[in-house]
Design a protein around this motif. Sequence first.
Motif, PDB file in Angstrom:
ATOM      1  N   GLY A 165       0.792  -1.222   0.000  1.00 50.69           N
ATOM      2  CA  GLY A 165       0.000   0.000   0.000  1.00 50.69           C
ATOM      3  C   GLY A 165       0.822   1.268   0.000  1.00 50.69           C
ATOM      4  O   GLY A 165       0.294   2.353  -0.287  1.00 50.69           O
ATOM      5  N   ALA A 166       2.105   1.172   0.310  1.00 54.20           N
ATOM      6  CA  ALA A 166       2.965   2.360   0.322  1.00 54.20           C
ATOM      7  C   ALA A 166       3.073   2.980  -1.058  1.00 54.20           C
ATOM      8  O   ALA A 166       3.174   4.207  -1.210  1.00 54.20           O
ATOM      9  CB  ALA A 166       4.349   2.005   0.855  1.00 54.20           C
ATOM     10  N   GLY A 167       3.101   2.150  -2.094  1.00 59.25           N
ATOM     11  CA  GLY A 167       3.191   2.657  -3.459  1.00 59.25           C
ATOM     12  C   GLY A 167       4.575   3.115  -3.877  1.00 59.25           C
ATOM     13  O   GLY A 167       4.778   3.559  -5.008  1.00 59.25           O
ATOM     14  N   VAL A 168       5.542   3.017  -2.975  1.00 60.07           N
ATOM     15  CA  VAL A 168       6.927   3.402  -3.263  1.00 60.07           C
ATOM     16  C   VAL A 168       7.848   2.387  -2.607  1.00 60.07           C
ATOM     17  O   VAL A 168       7.437   1.671  -1.684  1.00 60.07           O
ATOM     18  CB  VAL A 168       7.273   4.821  -2.728  1.00 60.07           C
ATOM     19  CG1 VAL A 168       6.421   5.884  -3.402  1.00 60.07           C
ATOM     20  CG2 VAL A 168       7.089   4.889  -1.213  1.00 60.07           C
ATOM     21  N   PRO A 169       9.096   2.300  -3.046  1.00 58.63           N
ATOM     22  CA  PRO A 169      10.038   1.396  -2.369  1.00 58.63           C
ATOM     23  C   PRO A 169      10.237   1.800  -0.911  1.00 58.63           C
ATOM     24  O   PRO A 169      10.221   2.988  -0.580  1.00 58.63           O
ATOM     25  CB  PRO A 169      11.334   1.568  -3.174  1.00 58.63           C
ATOM     26  CG  PRO A 169      10.898   2.093  -4.501  1.00 58.63           C
ATOM     27  CD  PRO A 169       9.706   2.961  -4.225  1.00 58.63           C
ATOM     28  N   LEU A 170      10.395   0.812  -0.060  1.00 60.23           N
ATOM     29  CA  LEU A 170      10.603   1.053   1.367  1.00 60.23           C
ATOM     30  C   LEU A 170      12.034   0.665   1.720  1.00 60.23           C
ATOM     31  O   LEU A 170      12.421  -0.497   1.585  1.00 60.23           O
ATOM     32  CB  LEU A 170       9.593   0.234   2.189  1.00 60.23           C
ATOM     33  CG  LEU A 170       8.124   0.581   1.926  1.00 60.23           C
ATOM     34  CD1 LEU A 170       7.200  -0.435   2.583  1.00 60.23           C
ATOM     35  CD2 LEU A 170       7.798   1.990   2.428  1.00 60.23           C
ATOM     36  N   TYR A 171      12.808   1.650   2.158  1.00 61.19           N
ATOM     37  CA  TYR A 171      14.250   1.475   2.310  1.00 61.19           C
ATOM     38  C   TYR A 171      14.706   1.467   3.773  1.00 61.19           C
ATOM     39  O   TYR A 171      13.948   1.761   4.687  1.00 61.19           O
ATOM     40  CB  TYR A 171      14.980   2.603   1.587  1.00 61.19           C
ATOM     41  CG  TYR A 171      14.804   2.621   0.091  1.00 61.19           C
ATOM     42  CD1 TYR A 171      15.114   1.508  -0.688  1.00 61.19           C
ATOM     43  CD2 TYR A 171      14.347   3.770  -0.552  1.00 61.19           C
ATOM     44  CE1 TYR A 171      14.976   1.533  -2.069  1.00 61.19           C
ATOM     45  CE2 TYR A 171      14.201   3.806  -1.934  1.00 61.19           C
ATOM     46  CZ  TYR A 171      14.514   2.680  -2.679  1.00 61.19           C
ATOM     47  OH  TYR A 171      14.370   2.709  -4.047  1.00 61.19           O
ATOM     48  N   HIS A 172      15.999   1.161   3.923  1.00 58.90           N
ATOM     49  CA  HIS A 172      16.741   1.337   5.176  1.00 58.90           C
ATOM     50  C   HIS A 172      16.218   0.458   6.309  1.00 58.90           C
ATOM     51  O   HIS A 172      16.231   0.852   7.478  1.00 58.90           O
ATOM     52  CB  HIS A 172      16.762   2.808   5.602  1.00 58.90           C
ATOM     53  CG  HIS A 172      17.236   3.732   4.530  1.00 58.90           C
ATOM     54  ND1 HIS A 172      18.428   3.533   3.852  1.00 58.90           N
ATOM     55  CD2 HIS A 172      16.666   4.842   3.980  1.00 58.90           C
ATOM     56  CE1 HIS A 172      18.590   4.486   2.965  1.00 58.90           C
ATOM     57  NE2 HIS A 172      17.537   5.287   3.009  1.00 58.90           N
ATOM     58  N   SER A 173      15.745  -0.737   5.963  1.00 58.25           N
ATOM     59  CA  SER A 173      15.330  -1.695   6.979  1.00 58.25           C
ATOM     60  C   SER A 173      15.806  -3.084   6.570  1.00 58.25           C
ATOM     61  O   SER A 173      16.005  -3.366   5.383  1.00 58.25           O
ATOM     62  CB  SER A 173      13.808  -1.696   7.139  1.00 58.25           C
ATOM     63  OG  SER A 173      13.178  -2.053   5.921  1.00 58.25           O
TER      64      SER A 173
END
Length: 428
Positions: A165-173
Amino acid sequence: MKSLLDKTSNMSVFEELESEVRSYCRSFPIVFTQANNYMLRDTDGKEYIDFFAGAGALNYGHNNPKLKRKLVDYIMNDGITHSLDMATSAKAEFLKRFNEVILKPRGLNYKVMFPGPTGTNSVESALKLARKVKGRETIMSFTNAFHGMTLGSLAITGNRFKRHGAGVPLYHSVFVPFDKYYGDKVDTIEHVERVLDDGGSGVSLPAAMILETVQGEGGINVADYEWLRKLSYICKRRGIILIVDDIQAGCGRTGTFFSFEKAGIEPDIVCLSKSISGYGLPMAITLLKPELDIWEPGEHNGTFRGNNMAFITAAEALSYWENDELCRHVERHGETVRLFLEDLIKTYPNMKGEVRGRGLMQGIAFGIEGLATKVCKTAFEQGLIMETAGVNREVAKVMPPLTIDREGLEHGLNILAYSVKAWSKDFN
């Protein structure tokens, strides 16, 4: 009042005017009008036992009379409602009460931060501060974790659907296995240590680790106390900030005020929301060790972090923790729930059930796809509100207000048993 009820006595107004994103009203498709402690009523006057408790935001029940009295008096005396982070008497009283009733008796030394009044904002503030303090970007999280729906919180949430649902890449995890993720015989602590210490793992030293001691939305997965102690040691030894997300499992849900108390650990940062206001009013706090408090003024703020009505009910709710009466009450009821659920899975072994949880945060993980949803639907029809949890909605959660009496608890459990029996033909 009658004209209002005429307009809202069916679900059409919500279907026509409210966004498709609505969720819980699809599971409970009626219009509620009143609530008291563990009981809800709809427009027809039908009563429902609440084993949902606002997803853990109503630990002290609906319209708790002690809290309501304080709130009404405050409003009638023209108390401050909105104040951003300005000083008010309501905030001062909460801070003093929280320090005297919660922190000091437990030997804890935390500064209290008021982020925006939601759980995900508490998590966001914790992540930002950890990165600021350590000067590192990576946050280590755990499989099946759920930490909120804003981008930073989603980046450390394991659920694929919610992340999408974010619609964008999710980084730094980076994700590592939670306790018993591979079963009882695999110690996932060894995996965590190997990833951190192996220069070839591809994982940089994180600024922080964040976890729930009992994963609520992730399926009522419980971390053993010894596992938590080992994890705390790993963080201390490597200079990693330990963040405990106690948003759902805290405020007494597992028996003690903080869910990590019996593990004997002391997190660097603790996130609280949901039942911290005691009344279902929006409120969140982030607890941080004083040496971590390196914020610049206004570096993390929000218009509604000064919800004074929530401060009033939150301060009064702490009266439940001036002695151990509520703690013992939750432990007794928790044992009742556990024995009942264990007996239920023995009665119906073919449903492949597993009892999970701690205190009044328990549930049955069904080994048959879709069964938890069917059971909860039947329970609702019989006057019991429950929700599902887990990545495949495989867990039926038992999470009533902590203030529920024995009669209400047993009535709700009996409805649950009836609902399981109603579907027994599908798995026998």
